[in-house]
Write an enzyme that holds these catalytic residues in place. Structure first.
Site, short mmCIF file in Angstrom:
data_model
loop_
_atom_site.label_atom_id
_atom_site.label_comp_id
_atom_site.label_asym_id
_atom_site.label_seq_id
_atom_site.Cartn_x
_atom_site.Cartn_y
_atom_site.Cartn_z
N LYS A 98 0.89 -0.87 0.06
CA LYS A 98 -0.22 0.21 -0.39
C LYS A 98 0.75 1.33 0.01
O LYS A 98 1.71 1.36 1.13
CB LYS A 98 -0.75 0.35 1.34
CG LYS A 98 -2.01 0.85 1.44
CD LYS A 98 -2.09 1.56 2.48
CE LYS A 98 -1.98 3.23 2.83
NZ LYS A 98 -1.74 4.17 1.60
N CYS A 131 13.54 11.16 6.15
CA CYS A 131 13.13 11.27 7.26
C CYS A 131 14.53 11.93 8.06
O CYS A 131 15.15 11.36 9.51
CB CYS A 131 12.96 10.06 7.85
SG CYS A 131 14.22 8.53 6.63
N GLY A 157 6.72 5.90 7.66
CA GLY A 157 6.38 6.81 7.80
C GLY A 157 6.02 7.62 8.68
O GLY A 157 7.50 7.42 9.67
N SER A 158 5.43 7.85 9.81
CA SER A 158 4.88 9.02 10.90
C SER A 158 5.43 8.48 12.24
O SER A 158 4.92 7.31 12.25
CB SER A 158 3.87 10.18 11.12
OG SER A 158 3.00 9.66 10.58
N GLU A 213 10.17 17.03 14.68
CA GLU A 213 10.23 16.72 13.17
C GLU A 213 9.52 17.53 11.82
O GLU A 213 7.98 18.03 12.06
CB GLU A 213 10.19 15.93 12.23
CG GLU A 213 10.88 15.05 11.08
CD GLU A 213 10.15 13.18 10.26
OE1 GLU A 213 9.17 13.43 10.69
OE2 GLU A 213 10.48 12.85 10.50
N THR A 225 3.51 8.98 14.56
CA THR A 225 2.28 8.82 15.03
C THR A 225 1.34 7.82 14.79
O THR A 225 0.85 6.96 15.25
CB THR A 225 1.06 10.20 14.66
OG1 THR A 225 2.13 11.16 14.35
CG2 THR A 225 0.63 10.80 15.71
N VAL A 226 1.41 7.39 13.15
CA VAL A 226 0.82 5.93 12.82
C VAL A 226 1.26 5.09 13.26
O VAL A 226 0.97 4.08 13.25
CB VAL A 226 0.84 6.31 10.90
CG1 VAL A 226 0.07 5.42 10.66
CG2 VAL A 226 -0.12 7.60 10.83
N GLY A 227 2.85 5.50 12.93
CA GLY A 227 3.56 3.83 12.69
C GLY A 227 3.16 3.40 14.57
O GLY A 227 3.15 2.44 15.11
P1 NAD Z 1 2.60 8.62 7.41
O1 NAD Z 1 2.15 8.09 8.55
O2 NAD Z 1 1.44 10.14 7.19
O3 NAD Z 1 2.31 8.27 5.88
C1 NAD Z 1 2.76 6.75 5.49
C2 NAD Z 1 1.39 5.26 5.22
O4 NAD Z 1 1.26 4.83 6.71
C3 NAD Z 1 1.15 6.18 4.22
O5 NAD Z 1 0.84 4.88 3.48
C4 NAD Z 1 -0.46 5.82 5.33
O6 NAD Z 1 -1.57 6.06 3.88
C5 NAD Z 1 -0.44 4.81 5.75
N1 NAD Z 1 -1.50 5.25 6.74
C6 NAD Z 1 -1.53 6.72 7.35
N2 NAD Z 1 -2.60 5.80 8.47
C7 NAD Z 1 -2.79 4.75 8.44
C8 NAD Z 1 -2.92 4.44 9.42
N3 NAD Z 1 -3.86 4.57 9.76
N4 NAD Z 1 -3.07 2.56 9.06
C9 NAD Z 1 -1.99 1.99 8.16
N5 NAD Z 1 -1.90 2.72 7.32
C10 NAD Z 1 -2.34 3.99 7.79
O7 NAD Z 1 3.70 9.22 6.36
P2 NAD Z 1 4.28 10.33 5.98
O8 NAD Z 1 3.83 11.56 5.80
O9 NAD Z 1 3.42 9.28 4.17
O10 NAD Z 1 5.27 10.21 5.91
C11 NAD Z 1 6.11 11.46 6.18
C12 NAD Z 1 6.84 10.65 7.51
O11 NAD Z 1 6.97 8.85 7.19
C13 NAD Z 1 7.27 11.11 8.58
O12 NAD Z 1 7.81 11.30 9.86
C14 NAD Z 1 9.15 10.68 7.94
O13 NAD Z 1 10.62 10.67 8.38
C15 NAD Z 1 9.09 9.43 7.65
N6 NAD Z 1 10.41 8.28 6.89
C16 NAD Z 1 10.86 7.70 7.44
C17 NAD Z 1 11.74 6.74 7.25
C18 NAD Z 1 12.52 6.16 7.79
O14 NAD Z 1 12.59 5.05 7.57
N7 NAD Z 1 12.48 5.65 9.27
C19 NAD Z 1 12.24 7.11 5.50
C20 NAD Z 1 11.44 8.52 5.20
C21 NAD Z 1 10.52 8.32 5.51
#
Ligand code: NAD
Length: 483
Positions: free
Chosen positions: A175, A284, A228-229, A385, A231-233
């Site tokens: 996804k 990130c 991802g973020s 961030e 909060t979500v992770g």
């Molecule tokens: P995000 O957390 O908003 O979304 C990431 C993914 O999760 C998307 O595909 C989104 O649709 C999905 N998602 C959102 N809510 C969800 C839920 N409730 N259940 C399941 N999936 C859900 O992050 P973003 O805005 O797409 O990306 C930016 C973030 O990613 C930044 O915080 C950045 O630091 C981080 N990031 C980390 C790395 C790393 O390897 N550490 C690399 C790149 C980006």
């Protein structure tokens, strides 16, 4: 005419069951729709999981070397199509074409590296306490895995999850982030063309709360790898592990560059501009704090401001552009809010700070590269961030204070020191709380053959890329064989 794309489920391209779609918009020119994608629901994710489950036995039985050969063919297809993949990436995500080409080349390296892993997916043989007993381990795939990816590296991150997941024998539902699905789709097309059997890889676009959440909840999904973020992770990690699944979450950073009094200041400025401004700060691993020794703070600041003043902001497709737009209006609003917060907290705005709305930036989500001085380590702009082209300068009296400021955040992804003193450099390596440590180089970047990931809230502890990447995607089976 704008193209309409589909999900990929069980080897077939198909629309969302409810027929809903959404537009993928170019952030450099929001009047351009890059493509129309399915706005899928949980039922589409369930269909994809069922297709992945049905394909498990065939994909596992193929064996790792043959699976690796398919990855290798996919690498050649991505290489063949690299220019159009990179152009699509720039159109939907905004980064410059040079950066998009580099990221696409990185995806090729990732597929090549893990293609080789297909011939190295080793266990261990160990002496046994018992006579005539062979004691050894083999790796088994988890089964169906769900991969949930962000928009900021829309080709590299899907690639660095897909390649180890597939070569290890898992079947996958991917996804991608809604802001940049086209680039991930091109990788799916490459793998399909390379001969991946139907159902081994499924691709579903749509809202995280609907499609992503179904992947984290579905009992057929044995493992979820998320980037991802935080909060979500953190929510996903708790949810998947509570039902006995395996989860890997790679999240944000608040990455510092420490500039010591013995640093090469021109190089320190180049390192900070690279880390803070390239990819519009949307990495990130982006540098968002320059922690500078007070003896060189004045000179460093002047040089940094001169460097930032020369940056060209614009559409990433223009070869002259160095800094593209933010990914969408939401991200633009977030960055502008943080800039306002910084002002209110008492940081000194030294450069930038405004939305850009004159040509060539009049139709997109552009902000000026921004520098804050007099930043206090406790301010929100020094703790949270921002994910935009914003850097804050924090002045410190010495090395110990620099380390304490650098470590004084929740995150621990990447960190750098600029110094010509090897003792300080080594002490920095010992004391810094970060999964990625740089001496005299930018906080950004990731070579495929070494582990990538963070400490503290930046990661749930496992690592992606390099030989350890397969640890997440496999279970070890220990075999006692008496003969
Ligand atoms: P995000 O957390 O908003 O979304 C990431 C993914 O999760 C998307 O595909 C989104 O649709 C999905 N998602 C959102 N809510 C969800 C839920 N409730 N259940 C399941 N999936 C859900 O992050 P973003 O805005 O797409 O990306 C930016 C973030 O990613 C930044 O915080 C950045 O630091 C981080 N990031 C980390 C790395 C790393 O390897 N550490 C690399 C790149 C980006």
């Amino acid at each position: 005419m704008t193209e309409t794309y589909q999900n990929f489920i069980g080897g077939k391209w198909t629309a969302a069951a409810a027929g809903e779609t959404y537009a993928d918009i170019n952030p450099a020119d929001t009047t351009e729709t890059v493509g129309v994608f399915p706005s899928s629901g949980p039922e589409d994710a369930r269909a994809a999981v069922a297709a992945a489950a049905a394909a498990r036995a065939e994909w596992k039985a193929l064996g790792a070397p043959r699976r690796g050969e398919i990855l290798s063919r996919a690498a050649r297809i991505i290489e063949r199509d690299a220019e159009s993949i990179a152009e699509g990436l720039t159109r939907e995500e905004g980064k410059t074409l040079t950066e998009a080409r580099g990221e696409t080349a990185r995806a090729v390296q990732i597929f090549d590296y893990f293609a080789g892993e297909g011939r190295r997916l080793t266990g261990e043989t160990t002496p046994s306490e018992f006579p005539r007993t062979m004691l050894y381990t083999v790796r088994e795939p988890l089964g169906v895995v769900g991969l949930i990816t962000p928009w900021n590296f829309p080709v590299a991150i899907p690639a660095w999850k897909l390649a180890p997941a597939l070569v290890s024998g898992n079947t996958v539902v991917l996804k991608p982030a809604s802001a940049a699905p086209l680039t991930a789709l091109r990788i799916v097309q490459a793998l399909a063309e390379a001969g991946l059997p139907g159902g081994a890889l499924n691709f579903v676009t749509g809202p995280g709360a609907a499609v992503g959440w179904e992947l984290t909840s579905n009992p057929e999904v044995a493992g979820v790898s998320f980037t991802g973020s935080d909060t979500v992770g953190s929510k996903i990690y708790a949810h998947v592990t509570a039902r006995g699944g395996k989860a890997q979450c790679e999240m944000g950073g608040k990455n510092p560059v420490i500039v010591m009094d013995d640093a090469d200041l021109d190089k320190a400025v180049a390192v900070c501009i690279n880390g803070a401004m390239w990819s519009t700060g949307q990495k990130c691993t982006a540098t968002s704090r320059a922690i500078v020794h007070e003896a060189v703070a004045g000179e460093f600041t002047q040089k940094l401001l001169a460097g930032v003043a020369g940056l060209r902001v614009g559409n990433g497709l223009d070869p002259e552009t160095q800094v593209g737009p933010l990914v969408d209006q939401g991200q633009l609003d977030t960055v502008l809010e943080y800039i306002e917060t910084g002002r209110q907290e008492g940081a000194r705005l030294l450069a930038g700070g405004n939305r850009l709305s004159e040509p060539p930036c009049d139709r997109g989500c552009f902000v000026e590269p921004t520098v804050f001085g007099d930043v206090d380590p406790g301010m929100r702009i020094a703790q949270e961030e921002i994910f935009g082209p914003v850097i804050g300068i924090i002045t410190v009296p010495g090395f110990d204070e620099a380390i304490s400021v650098a470590n004084g955040v929740r995150f621990g992804l990447s960190a750098a020191i600029m110094t010509s003193d090897i003792h300080r450099a080594m002490e920095f390596v010992d004391r810094i709380e970060a999964g990625l440590v740089h001496v005299n180089s930018p906080t950004v970047g990731a070579e495929v053959q070494v582990p990538f990931g963070g400490m503290k809230v930046s990661s749930t502890g496992s690592r992606e890329q390099g030989p350890v990447a397969v640890d997440f995607y496999t279970e070890l089976k220990t075999v006692y064989l008496e003969y």
